[in-house]
Design an enzyme around this catalytic site. Sequence first.
Site, PDB file in Angstrom:
ATOM      1  N   CYS A 151      86.312  29.140  57.677  1.00 62.65           N
ATOM      2  CA  CYS A 151      87.050  29.999  58.602  1.00 62.65           C
ATOM      3  C   CYS A 151      88.285  29.245  59.055  1.00 62.65           C
ATOM      4  CB  CYS A 151      86.183  30.368  59.802  1.00 62.65           C
ATOM      5  SG  CYS A 151      87.104  31.233  61.085  1.00 62.65           S
TER       6      CYS A 151
ATOM      7  N   ARG B 187      86.184  37.671  50.786  1.00 64.48           N
ATOM      8  CA  ARG B 187      86.698  37.643  52.162  1.00 64.48           C
ATOM      9  C   ARG B 187      86.497  36.258  52.804  1.00 64.48           C
ATOM     10  NH1 ARG B 187      85.308  36.160  57.166  1.00 64.48           N
ATOM     11  NH2 ARG B 187      83.208  36.992  56.864  1.00 64.48           N
ATOM     12  N   ASP B 188      85.265  35.926  53.166  1.00 72.37           N
ATOM     13  CA  ASP B 188      85.035  34.656  53.871  1.00 72.37           C
ATOM     14  C   ASP B 188      85.441  33.492  52.967  1.00 72.37           C
ATOM     15  OD1 ASP B 188      84.249  32.861  55.820  1.00 72.37           O
ATOM     16  OD2 ASP B 188      82.255  33.695  56.089  1.00 72.37           O
TER      17      ASP B 188
ATOM     18  N   HIS C  42      77.048  28.764  56.837  1.00 70.20           N
ATOM     19  CA  HIS C  42      78.020  27.928  56.125  1.00 70.20           C
ATOM     20  C   HIS C  42      77.298  26.623  55.791  1.00 70.20           C
ATOM     21  CE1 HIS C  42      81.796  30.297  56.482  1.00 70.20           C
ATOM     22  NE2 HIS C  42      81.040  30.953  57.348  1.00 70.20           N
TER      23      HIS C  42
ATOM     24  N   HIS D 213      73.910  34.161  58.167  1.00 73.92           N
ATOM     25  CA  HIS D 213      75.239  33.865  57.589  1.00 73.92           C
ATOM     26  C   HIS D 213      75.480  32.369  57.789  1.00 73.92           C
ATOM     27  CE1 HIS D 213      79.642  35.053  56.969  1.00 73.92           C
ATOM     28  NE2 HIS D 213      79.784  33.873  57.553  1.00 73.92           N
TER      29      HIS D 213
ATOM     30  N   ASN E  15      80.603  29.409  52.784  1.00 74.53           N
ATOM     31  CA  ASN E  15      79.266  29.992  52.906  1.00 74.53           C
ATOM     32  C   ASN E  15      78.362  29.340  51.870  1.00 74.53           C
ATOM     33  OD1 ASN E  15      81.110  32.746  53.416  1.00 74.53           O
ATOM     34  ND2 ASN E  15      79.322  32.558  54.718  1.00 74.53           N
TER      35      ASN E  15
HETATM   36  P1  HMG Z   1      97.088  39.162  68.716  1.00 69.83           P
HETATM   37  O1  HMG Z   1      98.313  38.417  68.320  1.00 69.83           O
HETATM   38  O2  HMG Z   1      96.469  38.896  70.054  1.00 69.83           O
HETATM   39  O3  HMG Z   1      97.272  40.736  68.501  1.00 69.83           O
HETATM   40  O4  HMG Z   1      95.961  38.896  67.613  1.00 69.83           O
HETATM   41  P2  HMG Z   1      98.190  41.803  69.160  1.00 69.83           P
HETATM   42  O5  HMG Z   1      97.369  43.050  69.302  1.00 69.83           O
HETATM   43  O6  HMG Z   1      98.889  41.251  70.373  1.00 69.83           O
HETATM   44  O7  HMG Z   1      99.299  42.072  68.010  1.00 69.83           O
HETATM   45  C1  HMG Z   1     100.237  41.084  67.594  1.00 69.83           C
HETATM   46  C2  HMG Z   1     100.867  41.510  66.287  1.00 69.83           C
HETATM   47  O8  HMG Z   1      99.862  41.591  65.267  1.00 69.83           O
HETATM   48  C3  HMG Z   1     101.505  42.907  66.338  1.00 69.83           C
HETATM   49  O9  HMG Z   1     102.572  42.895  65.410  1.00 69.83           O
HETATM   50  C4  HMG Z   1     100.406  43.794  65.800  1.00 69.83           C
HETATM   51  O10 HMG Z   1     100.889  44.982  65.238  1.00 69.83           O
HETATM   52  C5  HMG Z   1      99.798  42.908  64.719  1.00 69.83           C
HETATM   53  P3  HMG Z   1     104.105  42.653  65.857  1.00 69.83           P
HETATM   54  O11 HMG Z   1     104.354  43.709  66.881  1.00 69.83           O
HETATM   55  O12 HMG Z   1     104.126  41.243  66.465  1.00 69.83           O
HETATM   56  O13 HMG Z   1     104.869  42.762  64.576  1.00 69.83           O
HETATM   57  N1  HMG Z   1      98.398  43.251  64.454  1.00 69.83           N
HETATM   58  C6  HMG Z   1      97.907  43.598  63.246  1.00 69.83           C
HETATM   59  N2  HMG Z   1      98.471  43.725  62.037  1.00 69.83           N
HETATM   60  C7  HMG Z   1      97.694  44.111  61.025  1.00 69.83           C
HETATM   61  N3  HMG Z   1      96.366  44.366  61.156  1.00 69.83           N
HETATM   62  C8  HMG Z   1      95.758  44.233  62.334  1.00 69.83           C
HETATM   63  C9  HMG Z   1      96.535  43.835  63.449  1.00 69.83           C
HETATM   64  N4  HMG Z   1      96.249  43.629  64.752  1.00 69.83           N
HETATM   65  C10 HMG Z   1      97.387  43.276  65.353  1.00 69.83           C
HETATM   66  N5  HMG Z   1      94.451  44.475  62.458  1.00 69.83           N
HETATM   67  C11 HMG Z   1      94.072  39.636  66.308  1.00 69.83           C
HETATM   68  C12 HMG Z   1      94.677  39.496  67.717  1.00 69.83           C
HETATM   69  C13 HMG Z   1      92.637  40.005  66.508  1.00 69.83           C
HETATM   70  C14 HMG Z   1      94.806  40.731  65.563  1.00 69.83           C
HETATM   71  C15 HMG Z   1      94.252  38.274  65.585  1.00 69.83           C
HETATM   72  O14 HMG Z   1      93.751  37.277  66.412  1.00 69.83           O
HETATM   73  C16 HMG Z   1      93.536  38.245  64.255  1.00 69.83           C
HETATM   74  O15 HMG Z   1      93.916  38.938  63.324  1.00 69.83           O
HETATM   75  N6  HMG Z   1      92.468  37.423  64.155  1.00 69.83           N
HETATM   76  C17 HMG Z   1      91.629  37.371  62.962  1.00 69.83           C
HETATM   77  C18 HMG Z   1      91.262  35.953  62.635  1.00 69.83           C
HETATM   78  C19 HMG Z   1      90.388  35.936  61.414  1.00 69.83           C
HETATM   79  O16 HMG Z   1      90.515  36.774  60.532  1.00 69.83           O
HETATM   80  N7  HMG Z   1      89.446  34.972  61.363  1.00 69.83           N
HETATM   81  C20 HMG Z   1      88.550  34.851  60.242  1.00 69.83           C
HETATM   82  C21 HMG Z   1      87.518  35.930  60.182  1.00 69.83           C
HETATM   83  S1  HMG Z   1      86.151  35.671  61.310  1.00 69.83           S
HETATM   84  C22 HMG Z   1      85.109  34.593  60.444  1.00 69.83           C
HETATM   85  O17 HMG Z   1      85.453  34.094  59.409  1.00 69.83           O
HETATM   86  C23 HMG Z   1      83.683  34.400  60.966  1.00 69.83           C
HETATM   87  C24 HMG Z   1      82.656  35.167  60.138  1.00 69.83           C
HETATM   88  O18 HMG Z   1      82.686  34.787  58.781  1.00 69.83           O
HETATM   89  C25 HMG Z   1      81.246  34.910  60.692  1.00 69.83           C
HETATM   90  C26 HMG Z   1      80.945  33.418  60.881  1.00 69.83           C
HETATM   91  O19 HMG Z   1      81.095  32.636  59.934  1.00 69.83           O
HETATM   92  O20 HMG Z   1      80.561  33.110  62.009  1.00 69.83           O
HETATM   93  C27 HMG Z   1      82.892  36.691  60.213  1.00 69.83           C
HETATM   94 MG    MG Z   2      81.782  33.003  57.995  1.00 72.30          MG
END
Ligand code: HMG
Ligand code: MG
Length: 287
Positions: A238, A13-14, A207, A205, A247
């Site tokens: 990320c 994932r990450d 990086h 966690h 990581n």
């Molecule tokens: P948004 O555009 O504000 O969402 O994104 P929305 O609710 O307005 O929906 C827009 C469109 O996305 C719609 O589709 C929804 O159906 C679809 P459309 O009508 O335009 O065709 N949608 C989805 N589709 C599939 N699965 C879903 C989903 N949700 C909405 N779950 C949202 C808001 C949160 C969805 C977006 O910003 C997003 O997906 N962000 C994720 C970013 C990400 O994955 N970042 C990396 C992970 S975090 C990380 O790495 C940190 C961590 O490792 C810890 C650390 O290191 O600190 C965990």
């Molecule tokens: Mg991370």
Amino acid sequence: MSKKLTIFEMGPRDGLQNEKALIPTASKIELINRLSECGFKKIETSSFVSPKWVPQMADAAEVFAGITRKPGISYTALTPNIKGYERAKASGADEVAVFASASEGFSQKNINCSIAESFERFAPIVEAAKADGIPVRGYASCVVECPYDGPTPAQNVAMVSERLLQMGCYEVSLGDTIGAATPETTEAMLDAVLKVVPAEKLAGHFHDTKDFALANIMSSIKMGLRTFDSAIGGLGGCPYAPGAKGNVNTLAVAKMAKLLDYNTGLDIEKLEETQEFILSIKEAAAA
Ligand code: HMG
Ligand code: MG
């Protein structure tokens, strides 16, 4: 003090979420199957986020459907909202994770909402997961520094961590998202968080942007933490945290733990083979 360390594998994932070249679904599945033989109890398998935001994770359902599940291992996934939770549940994720930020700038850039709004989105996930008997982990990101807001006040990390636990997360993983932490800043942050959350409910966690991740893990061990996230081959970063490296490398953590006489249950030789495998896949995808 316990001489056991739990290593939560983040590579699929990450790690892979940040690869520029698309990694074939079959290779992701093979990676997870190989990781299943290494001794992990938890493998973060994919994330059910918007495929427009993170195309690399668009095949989450196919990955979950394709893996060979080994009994005793939790195959986990990130879920940013109830839509993501429903997809994760349909795919048979054993555990899900909500991810909050300790800084507003990263919250907006990563999940397109404020910290307060993110908790409103997490509430129905935690409620549904409770009813379904699915454990929920919480992440707090940017616990030392944010790429948009600068240094994060430790008090904010304590507040977000406490809130994640109060809402029903069984553990909070403290994310040094951009790998900015040093042992000194890690300890200052943990000092504040440990005033409100016990060490056994926290994970580190880190990086490894500045090559300080192992040192930060050592500091965290001294302060009582026993669970750490890492990625095979040190993969990843990320996509919404510019400059963030992968990581901390799982193999490096496993070797350090062994030298310090901590039991991780991990098989170093199998980790080495798995690392070689995914690095060759990465190279082929980039070619
Ligand atoms: P948004 O555009 O504000 O969402 O994104 P929305 O609710 O307005 O929906 C827009 C469109 O996305 C719609 O589709 C929804 O159906 C679809 P459309 O009508 O335009 O065709 N949608 C989805 N589709 C599939 N699965 C879903 C989903 N949700 C909405 N779950 C949202 C808001 C949160 C969805 C977006 O910003 C997003 O997906 N962000 C994720 C970013 C990400 O994955 N970042 C990396 C992970 S975090 C990380 O790495 C940190 C961590 O490792 C810890 C650390 O290191 O600190 C965990
Ligand atoms: Mg991370």
